[in-house]
Design an enzyme around this catalytic site. Structure first.
Site, PDB file in Angstrom:
ATOM      1  N   CYS A   3      71.011  45.964  40.682  1.00  0.00           N
ATOM      2  CA  CYS A   3      71.647  47.012  40.719  1.00  0.00           C
ATOM      3  C   CYS A   3      72.743  47.303  41.358  1.00  0.00           C
ATOM      4  O   CYS A   3      73.725  47.159  40.806  1.00  0.00           O
ATOM      5  CB  CYS A   3      70.399  48.379  40.498  1.00  0.00           C
ATOM      6  SG  CYS A   3      72.304  49.951  39.527  1.00  0.00           S
TER       7      CYS A   3
ATOM      8  N   CYS B  27      67.538  55.687  36.992  1.00  0.00           N
ATOM      9  CA  CYS B  27      67.453  56.921  35.984  1.00  0.00           C
ATOM     10  C   CYS B  27      66.512  56.200  34.856  1.00  0.00           C
ATOM     11  O   CYS B  27      66.272  57.642  34.044  1.00  0.00           O
ATOM     12  CB  CYS B  27      69.054  56.762  34.937  1.00  0.00           C
ATOM     13  SG  CYS B  27      68.823  57.401  33.605  1.00  0.00           S
TER      14      CYS B  27
END
Length: 373
Positions: free
Chosen positions: A105, A206
């Protein structure tokens, strides 16, 4: 050389709604930069669930921007995240490996898609609330080389997750918290009466949050039950699919009632996942934290990425094979096609294919690769 950009430079900072990025934004403004906040939305599948706090995080980030006195906008990178990070995440788990999506990420979203977007806003630099540092070194004949350094607060250092950043990315990146301890960051947030000053740190990405991991993964990967065996071949139970287990895992094995070898006082060591055989869909477990199957002095890695742009020379370094781990002295053995081997002075515990092996030279993070074996 002085690695601080000139006051007045435009800095776009990623604001997550957490304390770290909030204090980072305030510090940058105090240092005289023109600061713009950017809230990244990276997940949409169930962002209204109890496990994903995107809406509240956005409200917190916007409230902080108002207090600090900067503009903020929200940008949706969910499509890029699903294509560049989550798809790889599922592929790796399907293959029996244990990926680290935070590493990918950072390389693909926070320092690529985010950086590209920030440039369209006229940014000179981007910033995040990561605990790390960048040192810029002048080169003979001109030019600058950037080094990625550990944070001053060793307990919060996040260079492990940033090791795939390259020279182009680091040249435009600021880490305002690199010289601070977490306790000081909290103190600043409280002194400014930031609306999120008491907000606890997030504990995961998340799309997983704090939900039961196996429950989440089973929504995307099929269960494929198979035997749980000891090294001697004794069957202890049935697993739900090799993708749902990681090396060194102790809880959630479903064999808690199996005592195995017991001590004279009737107690027994815990069971740990030690190997996964994709060929015959078998999960092997061993008893005891220091069982030989859990320990190794060597590893092979591939798909390497180096901060300086090239692999370091063979020699003595230190490495981490997981985030929460002390640096382990080792020797780097460069190989071809981005592959390398590490041989450690001391045996390492539960070295897991799919995780990152990250190399250090003192406080300098050199880069690393994906553990293959």
């Amino acid at each position: 050389m002085n690695d601080r950009p000139a006051a007045g430079a435009r800095v776009v900072i990623g604001m997550s709604g957490g304390v770290d990025s909030s204090v980072s934004a305030w510090l940058l403004k105090e240092q005289g930069y023109e600061v713009i906040g950017l809230f990244m939305k990276n997940w949409e599948d169930d962002d209204d669930s109890e496990y994903c706090s995107t809406r509240q995080d956005w409200l917190d980030a916007a409230s902080v921007a108002d207090v600090v006195g900067i503009d903020i906008e929200a940008v949706n990178f969910a499509a890029e995240y699903k294509e560049r990070v989550f798809a790889d995440f599922l592929r790796e788990y399907s293959a029996g490996r244990t990926p680290n999506p935070d590493v990918l990420c950072n390389a693909e979203i926070k320092f690529k898609a985010f950086l590209d977007h920030a440039m369209t806003l006229g940014a000179d630099y981007i910033a995040t609330g990561h605990y790390a540092r960048v040192r810029r070194l002048g080169l003979p004949g001109g030019g600058v080389r950037s080094e990625l350094l550990k944070a001053v607060d060793s307990s919060k250092d996040q260079s492990y997750f940033l090791h795939r950043l390259n020279q182009a990315q680091l040249a435009r990146t600021l880490f305002p918290l690199g010289e601070l301890h977490k306790t000081e960051v909290r103190r600043i947030a409280q002194s400014l009466a930031l609306p999120n000053a008491a907000k606890r740190d997030s504990t995961g990405i998340c799309f997983i949050g704090e939900r039961p991991f196996r429950e989440f993964l089973s929504r995307y990967l099929p269960t494929r039950p198979g035997p749980i065996l000891t090294p001697e071949g004794q069957k202890l139970g049935t697993h739900q699919g090799l993708a749902f287990y990681t090396l060194g895992q102790r809880k959630g094995l479903g064999i808690g009632g199996v005592k195995g070898q017991q001590r004279s006082d009737g107690t027994a060591d815990a069971w740990y996942v030690a190997r996964k055989s994709m060929q015959d869909n078998t999960l092997y477990v061993v008893q005891g934290h220091d069982h030989p199957w859990l320990l190794s002095k060597n590893l092979q890695a591939q798909d390497s990425s180096w901060v300086a742009g090239e692999m370091p020379a063979k020699g003595q370094y230190a490495a981490k094979t997981r985030y929460r781990q002390a640096d382990a002295p080792c020797v780097l053995h460069p190989e071809s096609d981005g592959r390398f081997a590490l041989s450690f002075d001391q045996q390492q515990w539960a070295v897991s294919p799919g995780q990152s092996a990250v190399l250090y030279d003192g406080e300098v993070c050199l880069g690393g690769g994906i553990i293959a074996a």
